[in-house]
Design a protein around this motif. Sequence first.
Motif, PDB file in Angstrom:
ATOM      1  N   GLY A  83       0.765  -1.193  -0.079  1.00  0.00           N
ATOM      2  CA  GLY A  83       0.212  -0.058  -0.117  1.00  0.00           C
ATOM      3  C   GLY A  83       0.525   1.250   0.056  1.00  0.00           C
ATOM      4  O   GLY A  83       0.490   2.693  -0.719  1.00  0.00           O
ATOM      5  N   MET A  84       1.754   1.647   0.506  1.00  0.00           N
ATOM      6  CA  MET A  84       3.092   2.364   0.854  1.00  0.00           C
ATOM      7  C   MET A  84       3.948   2.700  -0.983  1.00  0.00           C
ATOM      8  O   MET A  84       4.277   4.025  -0.657  1.00  0.00           O
ATOM      9  CB  MET A  84       3.711   2.445   1.771  1.00  0.00           C
ATOM     10  N   ALA A  85       3.983   1.462  -1.517  1.00  0.00           N
ATOM     11  CA  ALA A  85       4.747   1.992  -2.414  1.00  0.00           C
ATOM     12  C   ALA A  85       3.354   2.649  -3.748  1.00  0.00           C
ATOM     13  O   ALA A  85       3.383   3.152  -4.256  1.00  0.00           O
ATOM     14  CB  ALA A  85       4.759   0.503  -3.172  1.00  0.00           C
ATOM     15  N   ALA A  86       1.813   2.254  -3.454  1.00  0.00           N
ATOM     16  CA  ALA A  86       0.871   2.658  -4.165  1.00  0.00           C
ATOM     17  C   ALA A  86       0.907   4.584  -3.428  1.00  0.00           C
ATOM     18  O   ALA A  86       0.640   5.042  -4.259  1.00  0.00           O
ATOM     19  CB  ALA A  86      -0.387   2.243  -3.853  1.00  0.00           C
ATOM     20  N   VAL A  87       1.013   4.488  -2.311  1.00  0.00           N
ATOM     21  CA  VAL A  87       1.615   6.341  -1.498  1.00  0.00           C
ATOM     22  C   VAL A  87       2.432   6.457  -2.250  1.00  0.00           C
ATOM     23  O   VAL A  87       2.632   8.057  -3.009  1.00  0.00           O
ATOM     24  CB  VAL A  87       1.192   5.993  -0.286  1.00  0.00           C
ATOM     25  N   SER A  88       3.458   6.218  -2.433  1.00  0.00           N
ATOM     26  CA  SER A  88       4.628   6.562  -2.927  1.00  0.00           C
ATOM     27  C   SER A  88       4.071   6.592  -5.081  1.00  0.00           C
ATOM     28  O   SER A  88       5.211   7.625  -5.055  1.00  0.00           O
ATOM     29  CB  SER A  88       6.288   5.314  -2.742  1.00  0.00           C
ATOM     30  N   ALA A  89       4.437   5.803  -5.342  1.00  0.00           N
ATOM     31  CA  ALA A  89       3.980   6.184  -6.429  1.00  0.00           C
ATOM     32  C   ALA A  89       3.434   7.179  -7.574  1.00  0.00           C
ATOM     33  O   ALA A  89       4.029   7.976  -8.045  1.00  0.00           O
ATOM     34  CB  ALA A  89       3.155   5.289  -7.093  1.00  0.00           C
ATOM     35  N   VAL A  90       2.193   7.591  -6.244  1.00  0.00           N
ATOM     36  CA  VAL A  90       1.760   9.038  -6.648  1.00  0.00           C
ATOM     37  C   VAL A  90       2.023  10.382  -6.228  1.00  0.00           C
ATOM     38  O   VAL A  90       2.367  11.609  -7.928  1.00  0.00           O
ATOM     39  CB  VAL A  90       0.266   9.292  -5.277  1.00  0.00           C
ATOM     40  N   PHE A  91       3.388  10.810  -5.270  1.00  0.00           N
ATOM     41  CA  PHE A  91       3.949  11.723  -5.089  1.00  0.00           C
ATOM     42  C   PHE A  91       5.451  11.211  -6.281  1.00  0.00           C
ATOM     43  O   PHE A  91       5.508  12.415  -6.412  1.00  0.00           O
ATOM     44  CB  PHE A  91       4.021  11.749  -3.831  1.00  0.00           C
ATOM     45  N   LEU A  92       5.948  10.471  -6.155  1.00  0.00           N
ATOM     46  CA  LEU A  92       6.483  10.593  -6.571  1.00  0.00           C
ATOM     47  C   LEU A  92       6.603  10.344  -8.671  1.00  0.00           C
ATOM     48  O   LEU A  92       7.088  11.042  -9.379  1.00  0.00           O
ATOM     49  CB  LEU A  92       7.666   8.822  -7.398  1.00  0.00           C
ATOM     50  N   GLY A  93       5.092   9.669  -9.110  1.00  0.00           N
ATOM     51  CA  GLY A  93       5.243   9.568 -10.417  1.00  0.00           C
ATOM     52  C   GLY A  93       3.354  11.095 -10.823  1.00  0.00           C
ATOM     53  O   GLY A  93       4.210  11.823 -12.140  1.00  0.00           O
ATOM     54  N   LEU A  94       3.408  11.827  -9.711  1.00  0.00           N
ATOM     55  CA  LEU A  94       2.717  13.056 -10.397  1.00  0.00           C
ATOM     56  C   LEU A  94       3.485  14.211  -9.951  1.00  0.00           C
ATOM     57  O   LEU A  94       2.644  15.111 -10.061  1.00  0.00           O
ATOM     58  CB  LEU A  94       1.273  12.770  -9.834  1.00  0.00           C
ATOM     59  N   LEU A  95       4.541  13.955  -8.654  1.00  0.00           N
ATOM     60  CA  LEU A  95       4.991  16.096  -8.368  1.00  0.00           C
ATOM     61  C   LEU A  95       5.973  15.684  -8.687  1.00  0.00           C
ATOM     62  O   LEU A  95       6.877  15.282  -9.437  1.00  0.00           O
ATOM     63  CB  LEU A  95       4.257  15.971  -7.301  1.00  0.00           C
ATOM     64  N   GLY A  96       6.385  17.320  -8.119  1.00  0.00           N
ATOM     65  CA  GLY A  96       8.339  17.691  -8.839  1.00  0.00           C
ATOM     66  C   GLY A  96       8.456  18.295  -8.009  1.00  0.00           C
ATOM     67  O   GLY A  96       7.205  18.934  -6.936  1.00  0.00           O
ATOM     68  N   VAL A  97       9.427  18.923  -7.630  1.00  0.00           N
ATOM     69  CA  VAL A  97       9.550  19.817  -6.684  1.00  0.00           C
ATOM     70  C   VAL A  97       9.636  21.281  -5.978  1.00  0.00           C
ATOM     71  O   VAL A  97       8.937  21.422  -7.760  1.00  0.00           O
ATOM     72  CB  VAL A  97      11.430  19.826  -6.882  1.00  0.00           C
ATOM     73  N   GLY A  98       9.340  21.565  -5.251  1.00  0.00           N
ATOM     74  CA  GLY A  98       8.303  22.492  -4.817  1.00  0.00           C
ATOM     75  C   GLY A  98       6.428  22.389  -4.736  1.00  0.00           C
ATOM     76  O   GLY A  98       6.952  23.156  -3.909  1.00  0.00           O
ATOM     77  N   ASP A  99       7.035  21.125  -5.482  1.00  0.00           N
ATOM     78  CA  ASP A  99       4.855  21.300  -4.860  1.00  0.00           C
ATOM     79  C   ASP A  99       4.676  21.120  -3.602  1.00  0.00           C
ATOM     80  O   ASP A  99       5.102  20.459  -2.652  1.00  0.00           O
ATOM     81  CB  ASP A  99       4.451  19.489  -5.583  1.00  0.00           C
TER      82      ASP A  99
END
Length: 397
Positions: A83-99
């Motif tokens: 489940g935490m890998a899914a949470v991580s994928a959201v931030f890693l895949g959809l956001l960038g520095v400064g967001d």
Amino acid sequence: MDDHHKSIVRRSKVPQSASRPVVTPLYPSVVYASESPDQLDAIYEGELAGYSYAREGHPNATVLAEKIDWLEGASGGCITGSGMAAVSAVFLGLLGVGDHILAGDQLYGRTLRLLTQDLPRMGFSADLVDATNAEAMEAAIGPNTKMIFVEVVANPTLRLADMEGIAKLARKHNLLLVVDNTFTTPRAYRPLEHGADVVLHSITKLLAGHSDVTLGYVVAKDKSRNQLLNEAVVTWGLTPSPWECWLAERGLHSFDLRFERVQANAAALAEFLAGRSGVAQVLYPGRADHPDHARAKTMLGGNFGNMVSFRLAGGRRAANALTRAAPYLAFAPTLGDIGTTLSHPASSSHRGLTPREREALGITEGFFRVSVGIEDVEQLKREFGIAILAAKKAEHA
Ligand SMILES: *Cc1c(COP(=O)(O)O)cnc(C)c1O
């Protein structure tokens, strides 16, 4: 294979069968051999259906993802190693520095840690706000806010986020709305039908249901965003194992049946607990005295779930006595198992908070969260009755 090419290390051909297996075969293969560079090219380009390397995808993950897609009314979802890998994928895949991320303040413990300790180290920022209050959320939106991340039902107080208000906010301010739907499950709430852009699960809990699998799921409504999530999972190596996908598929087959049973058990147990002396408060969204009962009724379509929390009149002494007097109710920090489990937030999920912070959430030393299982409900009542009596005696000893 003719004799000339025989070798013990050469893989055997799978025997031909005119009949087919009823159960999804398990594909532990890490690699898939293609016929030629042309064919491999076509597979990578998506012109031919086919697998190449297990981190990039494998049949057991595909089969499981399609089933959860169907439950969530989604398509193209992705299975992750937890489940935490899914949470991580959201931030890693959809956001960038400064967001900047706006998140509920009563999320799963590791998600909270990720938001407050790990993501800031990587150049993201986050603010935690009470998700039952959309106005408070709106007030916290800043110029760099890109995403709202919430759970529908909070752990362990079982408060309900104002999903309607939050979805409106997300639209008005053009923010991505991400919903961790683990506690509610698609039986009670389907976030994509209510304005969410991304939904994720810890399959580990109710969906797989037997405490023998650690997996997650994530899907975006939008196809290109879904592609970004898939790429993040493959590139950062958040991939699931075929065996766990196979087990989770098997567990998922009985999800509907289990859900009916645990939900009925939870309602009956909540009622039973509310009538015991020694219990100061019972929290169940299906009960009229729950602070968000009205919202739960309109949002969850009568599906109030399997989680019940209660507060003993006593403190730590009573809590110790309760778990010791209930050896058959696993005192274990998880949820969604076929068997009933008990958790004590003050000593586990919320131990990082100060007593005063816990007090503000109503999490006292006598506070327990119950993940109700599929046992015979009369047996559960009996066991809880004995345990609560023991807790009461210990407090007065
Ligand atoms: C358990 C849980 C997670 C994390 O899932 P794992 O499979 O343990 O990594 C995330 N969110 C919620 C709401 C959970 O209950």
